[in-house]
Design a protein around this motif. Structure first.
Motif, PDB file in Angstrom:
ATOM      1  N   GLU A  48       0.852  -1.187   0.000  1.00  0.00           N
ATOM      2  CA  GLU A  48       0.000   0.000   0.000  1.00  0.00           C
ATOM      3  C   GLU A  48       0.893   1.243   0.000  1.00  0.00           C
ATOM      4  O   GLU A  48       2.047   1.185   0.429  1.00  0.00           O
ATOM      5  CB  GLU A  48      -0.890   0.016   1.240  1.00  0.00           C
ATOM      6  N   SER A  84       0.585   5.883   0.109  1.00  0.00           N
ATOM      7  CA  SER A  84      -0.224   7.104   0.099  1.00  0.00           C
ATOM      8  C   SER A  84       0.223   8.097  -0.971  1.00  0.00           C
ATOM      9  O   SER A  84      -0.514   9.014  -1.314  1.00  0.00           O
ATOM     10  CB  SER A  84      -0.176   7.775   1.476  1.00  0.00           C
ATOM     11  N   TYR A 115       0.916   4.773  -6.795  1.00  0.00           N
ATOM     12  CA  TYR A 115       1.142   3.350  -7.022  1.00  0.00           C
ATOM     13  C   TYR A 115       1.932   3.088  -8.292  1.00  0.00           C
ATOM     14  O   TYR A 115       1.791   3.789  -9.292  1.00  0.00           O
ATOM     15  CB  TYR A 115      -0.191   2.604  -7.119  1.00  0.00           C
ATOM     16  N   GLU A 130     -12.329  -2.173  -9.159  1.00  0.00           N
ATOM     17  CA  GLU A 130     -12.031  -1.697  -7.806  1.00  0.00           C
ATOM     18  C   GLU A 130     -10.615  -1.103  -7.732  1.00  0.00           C
ATOM     19  O   GLU A 130     -10.418  -0.017  -7.178  1.00  0.00           O
ATOM     20  CB  GLU A 130     -12.168  -2.846  -6.805  1.00  0.00           C
ATOM     21  N   ILE A 131      -9.661  -1.792  -8.316  1.00  0.00           N
ATOM     22  CA  ILE A 131      -8.271  -1.291  -8.317  1.00  0.00           C
ATOM     23  C   ILE A 131      -8.154  -0.049  -9.189  1.00  0.00           C
ATOM     24  O   ILE A 131      -7.450   0.900  -8.839  1.00  0.00           O
ATOM     25  CB  ILE A 131      -7.293  -2.393  -8.792  1.00  0.00           C
ATOM     26  N   GLU A 190     -10.382   2.248  -9.718  1.00  0.00           N
ATOM     27  CA  GLU A 190     -10.922   3.383  -8.958  1.00  0.00           C
ATOM     28  C   GLU A 190      -9.895   3.865  -7.929  1.00  0.00           C
ATOM     29  O   GLU A 190      -9.708   5.069  -7.741  1.00  0.00           O
ATOM     30  CB  GLU A 190     -12.235   3.007  -8.274  1.00  0.00           C
ATOM     31  N   LYS A 191      -9.246   2.920  -7.276  1.00  0.00           N
ATOM     32  CA  LYS A 191      -8.218   3.246  -6.288  1.00  0.00           C
ATOM     33  C   LYS A 191      -7.075   4.015  -6.946  1.00  0.00           C
ATOM     34  O   LYS A 191      -6.587   5.017  -6.421  1.00  0.00           O
ATOM     35  CB  LYS A 191      -7.703   1.953  -5.654  1.00  0.00           C
ATOM     36  N   SER A 243      -7.903   7.738  -8.129  1.00  0.00           N
ATOM     37  CA  SER A 243      -7.955   8.743  -7.073  1.00  0.00           C
ATOM     38  C   SER A 243      -6.628   8.910  -6.332  1.00  0.00           C
ATOM     39  O   SER A 243      -6.514   9.765  -5.461  1.00  0.00           O
ATOM     40  CB  SER A 243      -9.065   8.403  -6.081  1.00  0.00           C
ATOM     41  N   ALA A 244      -5.633   8.122  -6.677  1.00  0.00           N
ATOM     42  CA  ALA A 244      -4.305   8.225  -6.046  1.00  0.00           C
ATOM     43  C   ALA A 244      -3.535   9.409  -6.650  1.00  0.00           C
ATOM     44  O   ALA A 244      -3.868   9.878  -7.742  1.00  0.00           O
ATOM     45  CB  ALA A 244      -3.522   6.936  -6.257  1.00  0.00           C
ATOM     46  N   CYS A 246       0.130   7.216 -10.753  1.00  0.00           N
ATOM     47  CA  CYS A 246       0.078   5.828 -11.206  1.00  0.00           C
ATOM     48  C   CYS A 246       1.157   5.666 -12.275  1.00  0.00           C
ATOM     49  O   CYS A 246       1.148   6.365 -13.285  1.00  0.00           O
ATOM     50  CB  CYS A 246      -1.293   5.493 -11.779  1.00  0.00           C
ATOM     51  N   THR A 301     -12.952   5.344 -15.455  1.00  0.00           N
ATOM     52  CA  THR A 301     -13.383   5.033 -14.088  1.00  0.00           C
ATOM     53  C   THR A 301     -14.527   5.946 -13.665  1.00  0.00           C
ATOM     54  O   THR A 301     -14.698   7.045 -14.195  1.00  0.00           O
ATOM     55  CB  THR A 301     -12.223   5.193 -13.088  1.00  0.00           C
ATOM     56  N   TYR A 358     -14.640   7.467 -10.919  1.00  0.00           N
ATOM     57  CA  TYR A 358     -13.980   8.631 -10.312  1.00  0.00           C
ATOM     58  C   TYR A 358     -13.726   9.710 -11.366  1.00  0.00           C
ATOM     59  O   TYR A 358     -14.056  10.876 -11.167  1.00  0.00           O
ATOM     60  CB  TYR A 358     -12.664   8.210  -9.659  1.00  0.00           C
TER      61      TYR A 358
END
Length: 129
Positions: free
Chosen positions: A3, A5, A8, A47-48, A50-51, A54-55, A58, A81, A83
């Motif tokens: 994980e 913050s 990714y 799901e990934i 969307e994650k 919003s990060a 990427c 997405t 988002y």
């Protein structure tokens, strides 16, 4: 796999362990970047996605060609997405590292020649922050 913050790295194949080394080194420097393994290149994990959308960032790191590999499709997937479609605060910064020079594939030296070695990945992440 990890994980983070600050954003990714998405990777697979022989670029995955190099990306993991980059993530461990970046975390040791205080840059909290995560790592996602993408074992199925043709399947979108909503799901990934969307994650990732919003990060803060990427970065796709792959041992395939820059014109036809995962990175060439991933940006479009991020734009599709929920988002992104809902006008989220800001879509992630996107980048990719992929093969782009002629050379003999399958050799460990290619990672350095093509720029998907750990040091190159770390430099790219730092340039995106």
């Amino acid at each position: 796999i990890r994980e983070g913050s600050a954003g990714y790295i998405v990777s697979f194949g022989d670029a995955l362990y190099r990306s993991l080394d980059a993530v461990v080194s970046l975390k040791a420097e205080g840059i909290d970047v995560g790592l996602i393994n993408k074992p199925t290149l043709n399947v979108v994990d909503e799901e990934i996605m969307e994650k990732l959308a919003s990060a803060p960032l990427c970065l796709v790191v792959e041992p395939l060609g820059c014109k036809t590999g995962l990175g060439s499709k991933f940006g479009s997937w991020l734009l599709m997405t929920k988002y992104a479609q809902s006008g989220g605060k800001s879509l992630c910064k996107f980048g990719s590292i992929a093969t782009h020079h002629e050379g003999c594939g399958g050799l460990w030296e290619q990672a350095y020649h093509q720029g998907f070695d750990s040091k190159s990945v770390q430099e790219k992440v730092k340039s995106m922050i």
